[in-house]
Design an enzyme around this catalytic site. Structure first.
Site, PDB file in Angstrom:
ATOM      1  N   ALA A 224       0.835  -1.209   0.000  1.00 16.16           N
ATOM      2  CA  ALA A 224       0.000   0.000   0.000  1.00 16.16           C
ATOM      3  C   ALA A 224       0.864   1.251   0.000  1.00 16.16           C
ATOM      4  O   ALA A 224       0.578   2.221  -0.707  1.00 16.16           O
ATOM      5  CB  ALA A 224      -0.934  -0.012   1.206  1.00 16.16           C
ATOM      6  N   GLU A 225       1.948   1.251   0.790  1.00 12.46           N
ATOM      7  CA  GLU A 225       2.859   2.398   0.824  1.00 12.46           C
ATOM      8  C   GLU A 225       3.595   2.548  -0.492  1.00 12.46           C
ATOM      9  O   GLU A 225       3.827   3.673  -0.964  1.00 12.46           O
ATOM     10  CB  GLU A 225       3.846   2.229   1.974  1.00 12.46           C
ATOM     11  CG  GLU A 225       3.202   2.306   3.351  1.00 12.46           C
ATOM     12  CD  GLU A 225       4.088   1.751   4.453  1.00 12.46           C
ATOM     13  OE1 GLU A 225       3.747   1.947   5.641  1.00 12.46           O
ATOM     14  OE2 GLU A 225       5.112   1.108   4.137  1.00 12.46           O
ATOM     15  N   ASP A 295       9.516  -4.834  11.703  1.00 13.96           N
ATOM     16  CA  ASP A 295      10.712  -4.263  12.327  1.00 13.96           C
ATOM     17  C   ASP A 295      11.861  -5.269  12.300  1.00 13.96           C
ATOM     18  O   ASP A 295      13.016  -4.901  12.055  1.00 13.96           O
ATOM     19  CB  ASP A 295      10.414  -3.861  13.773  1.00 13.96           C
ATOM     20  CG  ASP A 295       9.284  -2.844  13.876  1.00 13.96           C
ATOM     21  OD1 ASP A 295       9.136  -2.034  12.951  1.00 13.96           O
ATOM     22  OD2 ASP A 295       8.554  -2.875  14.881  1.00 13.96           O
TER      23      ASP A 295
END
Length: 507
Positions: A224-225, A295
């Protein structure tokens, strides 16, 4: 012919090369809070479950969790992040200290540290409550303090000992911009203008467009980013193909050398900078187990690239790290020990072990698997392992790592470190292979090895063994072997301690 870039031994060598590497982390820090509950009935006031709180768990989140993962993987991270002057900020600082992360978090008076609270029951997130915000217009003095901390931390790393190809003059940098306002426009502009001060630069940003001109080494957007960055509409299906089509355009738009588009349950698609796309698939897990997996992926990918790993190898390591963190509910952290255990465990890489198991099974061998801490090996253990070996042809023993033993047995255990426990077990003639695992359960190893027989010691029925449903689903059997009477590690340790007190005249 040398090993392939994804050969386990080659990957283990990459992990060894990044040990002690200093990395500056800049970004949005937050606190993750988990509230674990059980429910057995509905309330009378509404069709809602009545929840009984069992326990609470907190962890560093956001950029702070990326720093924790870097430390757990063996690097030396230094975190610079704005933080509120509040109890939540204090808890983040304590989590960082416990994880061995050096921080230069900058207090922001009047701001509240972001916290994400999740209420979970039966491995299902029922509610998430978000609180705190570092966004909005911050005083110019606060921004100046943050910029001063970034500059000072960069210099601190630059003057420190060399670590890897980048050397002390070009420290590595990880930027975690999750849109919480911690990295305001003046901070972004300073980092872009000072890009030349850093070697490997990894960028994880919700809006890549705000970082135009940075030319990072690595970017790890979600699909999406990635689509937002180049104005692309992502189809609901065939997301891996859609991600492949974005890679070249993302490289052109951002100047990144390595582009990794993450796809949640579909893994990730990585462009290694030479026009080749590599899809790293993964196994879907409940959402409650995937918080912070990105992360771990970012930290591992950055470290691998920073020590010169090729795209396929870096992507393989990053995907392995992310997959290893989603075995349990909570904020994801991958430990170096766990990652290496999948590559070079006790002289036999699990990938090689799986191949050996496959070959042995094809020849008619019956595979037996057991696990435990095996802290102080005694007669009960030896008898138990000999009986387990007699149930098949190949006995594999999985041993809890030191951290795992501490979680299960308490802070004063293990008495013997994992390398000693593995060495002793390996010397037993009834044991064919020894592997270690970081989690509290060996479920991940069971899934890979698919034993014909899973053995546990005790006087309880197989139905009480947590791994029993998994073993049976994979086609295996569960056997319970009795303990040797009056033989246990705890009893031996208690006896030694009691005798030590007697010798000193204390009892």
């Amino acid at each position: 012919m040398g090993p392939s870039s994804t050969d386990p031994r080659h990957l283990a060598g990459i992990v060894d090369r990044w040990a002690g590497r200093p990395v500056l982390v800049v970004g949005d820090a937050m606190l993750d809070e988990w509230r674990f509950a059980t429910s057995t009935r509905l309330c009378r006031e509404a069709p809602a479950p009545v929840l009984t709180l069992d326990h609470r768990q907190i962890a560093a989140g956001g950029a702070a969790n990326t720093a924790v993962n870097l430390a757990a993987l063996g690097a030396r991270p230094l975190l610079v992040a704005p933080i509120g002057v509040d109890p939540i900020g204090d808890q983040v600082a304590r989590c960082l200290h416990q994880a061995g992360v050096q921080d230069r978090m900058v207090a922001q008076p009047g701001a509240r540290t972001p916290v994400k609270r999740r209420l979970i029951a039966a491995d299902q997130i029922l509610l998430r409550e978000d609180e705190g915000d570092l966004g909005g217009t911050r005083p110019a003095a606060a921004t100046e303090r943050l910029l001063a901390a970034i500059a000072a931390s960069t210099e601190q790393i630059r003057l420190g000992p060399a670590a890897g190809p980048a050397g002390p003059d070009r420290p590595d940098l990880v930027i975690c911009d999750y849109g919480l306002g911690g990295l305001a426009e003046p901070v972004r502009r300073w980092l872009i203008d000072n890009r030349h001060r850093y070697g490997t630069v990894a960028l994880d940003a919700h809006d890549l467009r705000q970082w135009a001109g940075l030319r990072p080494t690595v970017i790890t957007p979600s699909i999406a980013e990635a689509a937002l960055a180049i104005g692309y509409a992502v189809p609901d299906h065939r997301r891996a193909d859609a991600a492949r089509s974005l890679l070249a355009r993302l490289r052109a738009a951002t100047g990144a050398e390595v582009v990794a588009v993450t796809l949640d349950v579909d893994g990730a698609v990585v462009d290694d900078g030479h026009g080749a796309a590599h899809h790293s698939p993964t196994t879907p897990v409940p959402a409650s187990r995937a918080v912070g997996a990105g992360d771990a992926y970012l930290a591992t990918l950055t470290l691998a690239v920073s020590v010169g790993a090729a795209g396929p190898a870096a992507a393989e390591l990053a995907q392995r790290a992310a997959a290893l963190t989603v075995r349990d509910t909570g904020t994801c952290v991958c430990h170096r020990e766990t990652l290496l255990a999948t590559l070079t465990d006790a002289g036999t890489a699990p990938a090689d072990l799986v191949d050996q198991v496959r070959t042995a099974r094809a020849a008619g061998a019956r595979i037996v698997f057991t696990n435990g801490c095996f802290d102080v090996l005694h007669r009960g253990h030896v008898t138990y392992l000999a009986e387990a070996a007699a149930l098949g042809h190949l006995l594999i023993v999985a041993v809890n790592s030191d951290d795992s033993v501490r979680r299960l047995k308490g802070p004063d255990r293990p008495v013997n470190p994992v390398e000693d426990r593995v060495a002793v077990l390996t010397s037993l003639t009834c044991v064919d292979h020894v592997v270690t695992f970081e989690e509290d359960s060996p479920a991940a190893l069971i899934e890979r090895i698919r034993p014909d027989v899973y053995v546990k010691g005790g006087d309880y029925p197989p139905e009480m063994v947590p791994e029993a449903p998994l073993v049976r689903r994979l086609g295996g059997e569960v056997h319970i072997l009795g303990y040797v009477a009056d033989r246990s590690t705890s009893a031996i340790i208690d006896k030694i301690r009691a005798e030590n007190v007697d010798v000193r005249g204390g009892a």
